[in-house]
Motif scaffolding. Structure first.
Motif, mmCIF file in Angstrom:
data_model
loop_
_atom_site.group_PDB
_atom_site.id
_atom_site.type_symbol
_atom_site.label_atom_id
_atom_site.label_comp_id
_atom_site.label_asym_id
_atom_site.label_seq_id
_atom_site.Cartn_x
_atom_site.Cartn_y
_atom_site.Cartn_z
ATOM 1 N N THR A 156 0.841 -1.203 0.000
ATOM 2 C CA THR A 156 0.000 0.000 0.000
ATOM 3 C C THR A 156 0.873 1.248 0.000
ATOM 4 O O THR A 156 2.099 1.169 0.146
ATOM 5 N N ASP A 157 0.214 2.406 -0.101
ATOM 6 C CA ASP A 157 0.947 3.657 0.096
ATOM 7 C C ASP A 157 1.124 3.870 1.608
ATOM 8 O O ASP A 157 0.784 3.002 2.410
ATOM 9 N N ARG A 158 1.633 5.036 1.983
ATOM 10 C CA ARG A 158 1.953 5.229 3.394
ATOM 11 C C ARG A 158 0.902 6.055 4.138
ATOM 12 O O ARG A 158 1.186 6.546 5.228
ATOM 13 N N SER A 159 -0.313 6.224 3.577
ATOM 14 C CA SER A 159 -1.323 7.006 4.317
ATOM 15 C C SER A 159 -1.965 6.142 5.391
ATOM 16 O O SER A 159 -3.022 5.533 5.184
ATOM 17 N N HIS A 160 -1.326 6.113 6.521
ATOM 18 C CA HIS A 160 -1.786 5.273 7.634
ATOM 19 C C HIS A 160 -3.215 5.627 8.026
ATOM 20 O O HIS A 160 -3.587 6.784 8.067
ATOM 21 N N GLY A 161 -4.004 4.599 8.267
ATOM 22 C CA GLY A 161 -5.400 4.802 8.659
ATOM 23 C C GLY A 161 -6.346 4.783 7.471
ATOM 24 O O GLY A 161 -7.526 4.494 7.619
ATOM 25 N N SER A 162 -5.834 5.089 6.285
ATOM 26 C CA SER A 162 -6.686 4.993 5.092
ATOM 27 C C SER A 162 -5.807 4.744 3.869
ATOM 28 O O SER A 162 -5.922 5.423 2.855
ATOM 29 N N ALA A 163 -4.930 3.777 4.007
ATOM 30 C CA ALA A 163 -3.962 3.509 2.945
ATOM 31 C C ALA A 163 -4.642 2.939 1.698
ATOM 32 O O ALA A 163 -5.692 2.316 1.780
ATOM 33 N N ARG A 164 -4.027 3.207 0.563
ATOM 34 C CA ARG A 164 -4.521 2.649 -0.699
ATOM 35 C C ARG A 164 -3.636 1.493 -1.135
ATOM 36 O O ARG A 164 -2.418 1.566 -1.004
ATOM 37 N N ILE A 165 -4.268 0.482 -1.686
ATOM 38 C CA ILE A 165 -3.507 -0.651 -2.193
ATOM 39 C C ILE A 165 -2.839 -0.230 -3.499
ATOM 40 O O ILE A 165 -3.493 0.270 -4.407
ATOM 41 N N LEU A 166 -1.524 -0.395 -3.574
ATOM 42 C CA LEU A 166 -0.806 -0.041 -4.798
ATOM 43 C C LEU A 166 -0.671 -1.254 -5.706
ATOM 44 O O LEU A 166 -0.775 -1.160 -6.914
ATOM 45 N N GLU A 167 -0.478 -2.391 -5.070
ATOM 46 C CA GLU A 167 -0.154 -3.589 -5.847
ATOM 47 C C GLU A 167 -0.302 -4.817 -4.950
ATOM 48 O O GLU A 167 -0.059 -4.740 -3.748
ATOM 49 N N ILE A 168 -0.716 -5.916 -5.542
ATOM 50 C CA ILE A 168 -0.718 -7.176 -4.797
ATOM 51 C C ILE A 168 0.136 -8.170 -5.562
ATOM 52 O O ILE A 168 -0.059 -8.360 -6.764
ATOM 53 N N ASP A 169 1.075 -8.779 -4.868
ATOM 54 C CA ASP A 169 1.837 -9.862 -5.477
ATOM 55 C C ASP A 169 1.087 -11.152 -5.153
ATOM 56 O O ASP A 169 1.118 -11.614 -4.011
ATOM 57 N N PRO A 170 0.412 -11.720 -6.153
ATOM 58 C CA PRO A 170 -0.465 -12.853 -5.849
ATOM 59 C C PRO A 170 0.277 -14.176 -5.651
ATOM 60 O O PRO A 170 -0.341 -15.181 -5.303
ATOM 61 N N ALA A 171 1.603 -14.175 -5.831
ATOM 62 C CA ALA A 171 2.341 -15.442 -5.822
ATOM 63 C C ALA A 171 2.159 -16.278 -4.544
ATOM 64 O O ALA A 171 1.887 -17.484 -4.643
ATOM 65 N N PRO A 172 2.315 -15.692 -3.347
ATOM 66 C CA PRO A 172 2.204 -16.535 -2.141
ATOM 67 C C PRO A 172 0.830 -17.206 -2.010
ATOM 68 O O PRO A 172 0.755 -18.399 -1.665
ATOM 69 N N VAL A 173 -0.239 -16.461 -2.300
ATOM 70 C CA VAL A 173 -1.579 -17.037 -2.191
ATOM 71 C C VAL A 173 -1.779 -18.091 -3.275
ATOM 72 O O VAL A 173 -2.304 -19.174 -3.027
ATOM 73 N N ARG A 174 -1.309 -17.789 -4.494
ATOM 74 C CA ARG A 174 -1.413 -18.765 -5.583
ATOM 75 C C ARG A 174 -0.742 -20.075 -5.229
ATOM 76 O O ARG A 174 -1.274 -21.155 -5.459
ATOM 77 N N GLU A 175 0.430 -19.947 -4.640
ATOM 78 C CA GLU A 175 1.188 -21.147 -4.303
ATOM 79 C C GLU A 175 0.429 -21.980 -3.275
ATOM 80 O O GLU A 175 0.350 -23.212 -3.387
ATOM 81 N N CYS A 176 -0.150 -21.308 -2.305
ATOM 82 C CA CYS A 176 -0.929 -21.990 -1.262
ATOM 83 C C CYS A 176 -2.117 -22.727 -1.886
ATOM 84 O O CYS A 176 -2.369 -23.899 -1.579
ATOM 85 N N LEU A 177 -2.815 -22.051 -2.795
ATOM 86 C CA LEU A 177 -3.976 -22.669 -3.447
ATOM 87 C C LEU A 177 -3.541 -23.859 -4.302
ATOM 88 O O LEU A 177 -4.197 -24.899 -4.325
ATOM 89 N N ALA A 178 -2.395 -23.685 -4.973
ATOM 90 C CA ALA A 178 -1.911 -24.765 -5.838
ATOM 91 C C ALA A 178 -1.557 -26.015 -5.029
ATOM 92 O O ALA A 178 -1.611 -27.133 -5.531
ATOM 93 N N GLN A 179 -1.208 -25.794 -3.756
ATOM 94 C CA GLN A 179 -0.913 -26.938 -2.882
ATOM 95 C C GLN A 179 -2.183 -27.582 -2.337
ATOM 96 O O GLN A 179 -2.131 -28.444 -1.468
ATOM 97 N N GLY A 180 -3.329 -27.093 -2.815
ATOM 98 C CA GLY A 180 -4.588 -27.672 -2.372
ATOM 99 C C GLY A 180 -5.047 -27.182 -1.013
ATOM 100 O O GLY A 180 -5.847 -27.816 -0.338
ATOM 101 N N LYS A 181 -4.515 -26.021 -0.612
ATOM 102 C CA LYS A 181 -4.928 -25.470 0.681
ATOM 103 C C LYS A 181 -5.841 -24.268 0.485
ATOM 104 O O LYS A 181 -5.753 -23.566 -0.526
ATOM 105 N N VAL A 182 -6.649 -24.004 1.497
ATOM 106 C CA VAL A 182 -7.419 -22.763 1.520
ATOM 107 C C VAL A 182 -6.500 -21.679 2.057
ATOM 108 O O VAL A 182 -5.793 -21.883 3.048
ATOM 109 N N ALA A 183 -6.480 -20.522 1.396
ATOM 110 C CA ALA A 183 -5.691 -19.394 1.886
ATOM 111 C C ALA A 183 -6.622 -18.478 2.677
ATOM 112 O O ALA A 183 -7.648 -18.054 2.162
#
Ligand code: ASP
Ligand code: MG
Length: 416
Positions: free
Chosen positions: A114-141
């Motif tokens: 996210t950006d640095r506006s604490h308390g109401s930060a905006r998402i700049l980017e999500i790196d989906p790799a960790p969640v993807r990997e978890c799902l690919a292993q047959g787990k719920v993330a």
């Protein structure tokens, strides 16, 4: 469909559970079994959760209880982000207990930058790799909503109600087929069913209408989440975690077969009216008033200017959020010499009522219907604002219920 193709296409679903859906251990168990049912369909499931109902309020209360001043807002987020840490862990344990492989992620672990506006930060980017990997292993993330990490690697939070935005953003990043938002109501209604008994649940609503409804006071979804869904074309469904009923789909306009002129009526009591009396009617006056307000970070919503009969003086009425009223009055007091006005009036007991519908683009007459309905009930209008798909009026707060019900009937929205 050839068998091979069928086997290859795994459906990826993002589910989001709000605070009331994870409010205690029994509810967390019942969320776990709902997730299990989705998994049993062969889908990959990523679950975003909020903190237990009331827990974020308690955390905010603790920070305020210190009567701190001039502190680093990164610490505020450090405290606030803890509510979701509890629920992701508990849900992952509840899932494992019923035989569903799962692991939890805090926002930063799931790649929410996210950006640095604490308390109401905006998402700049999500790196989906960790969640993807978890799902690919047959787990719920199981992912903590409402939080991310700043460029300085401090925890951030996304603003109250922000886990809706986490869920939609994750669905976009993963290219999920659907984002189901489970909450304590079973969908989006034509108006607040607690006030308008004849309100109907909508099967579908367009992104644009939902955006207006959310920003005009309907509390089902955080406004930012709807803007994000619209931008990334995420199919969002709002539904109840307590019942097995289809909810409301938020979709593109083309997907609405039978479109109503008016889809819903929203209201917000979070408004206050300010009137600046006796300013001279010359160029630059509006800038002199609204400049200092915006410099102070105060959002102005409705604006009406009326000029006296001799054309020399004008009165300017506008609305700010109720919480901003004291600050707005202080700003005007400070800028008094520069603006040059006679007096300032304020009224916090007002309500903004808005009629919303994409059909208003091609139909005239809704404004007239709205104003004459209110007039017939003897309700005075203090200010009006319009866009292509909405008309908002500011009225006395005591007329909220009466106005909502009368307009709901007049716009043909009543359930029969
Ligand atoms: N727990 C956070 C809040 O109460 C985020 C959310 O519930 O969406 O605002
Ligand atoms: Mg919420």
């Amino acid at each position: 469909m050839p068998l091979g193709e069928c086997e290859l296409s795994v459906t990826l679903v993002v589910q989001k559970y709000g605070g009331t859906s994870v409010a205690d251990l029994d509810r967390i168990r019942s969320v776990a079994s709902r997730v299990k049912r989705q998994v049993a369909l062969g889908d990959q499931v990523a679950v975003v959760v909020s903190a237990m109902a009331g827990s974020t309020n308690q955390l905010v209360g603790w920070v305020h209880g210190l009567d701190a001043a001039g502190y680093d807002t990164a610490e505020y987020d450090q405290v606030l982000a803890s509510g979701e840490q509890v629920t992701v862990g508990l849900l992952a344990i509840a899932l494992q207990t019923i035989g569903v492989p799962a692991r939890s992620f805090l926002g930063w672990q799931a790649g929410f930058r996210t950006d640095r506006s604490h308390g109401s930060a905006r998402i700049l980017e999500i790196d989906p790799a960790p969640v993807r990997e978890c799902l690919a292993q047959g787990k719920v993330a199981v992912i903590a909503g409402f939080q991310g990490i700043s460029p300085e690697r401090r925890l951030t939070t996304l603003g109250r109600g922000g886990s809706d935005t986490s869920a939609v953003a994750l669905a976009a990043a993963l290219g999920a087929q659907r984002c189901d938002i489970f909450t304590d109501v079973d969908g989006v209604y034509t108006s607040d069913p607690r006030i308008v008994a004849k309100a109907r649940k909508l099967d579908r609503i367009t992104y644009e209408e939902m955006l207006e409804m959310a920003s005009l006071g309907a509390k089902v979804l955080q406004t930012r989440s709807v803007a994000m869904a619209m931008q990334h074309q995420v199919r969002v469904q709002v539904l109840s975690s307590f019942a097995d009923l289809p909810g409301t789909l938020v979709v593109d306009e083309e997907e609405i077969v039978e479109s109503q002129i008016v889809s819903g009526i929203a209201y917000s009591r979070d408004e206050a009216r300010v009137t600046v009396l006796g300013v001279s009617d010359r160029p630059g006056v509006a800038a002199a008033i609204f400049g200092p307000l915006s410099d102070t970070g105060i959002n102005v919503d409705m604006i009406v200017q009326s000029v006296s009969r001799d054309g020399v003086y004008a009165n300017l009425t506008f609305t700010v959020s109720r919480a901003d009223l004291p600050r707005a009055l202080a700003v005007l007091e400070r800028a008094r010499a520069e603006i040059g006005y006679e007096a300032v009036g304020a009224d916090a007991d007002v309500c903004k009522i808005s009629v919303v519908g994409v059909g208003m683009r091609s139909h005239t007459g809704i404004a007239h219907k709205m104003f004459s309905t209110l007039a017939a009930k003897g309700i005075n209008i203090h200010a009006i604002a319009t866009s292509e798909i909405k008309i908002s009026v500011l009225i006395g707060e005591e007329y909220t219920e009466l106005a909502l019900r009368a307009l709901h009937t007049a716009c043909g929205l009543d359930r029969d």
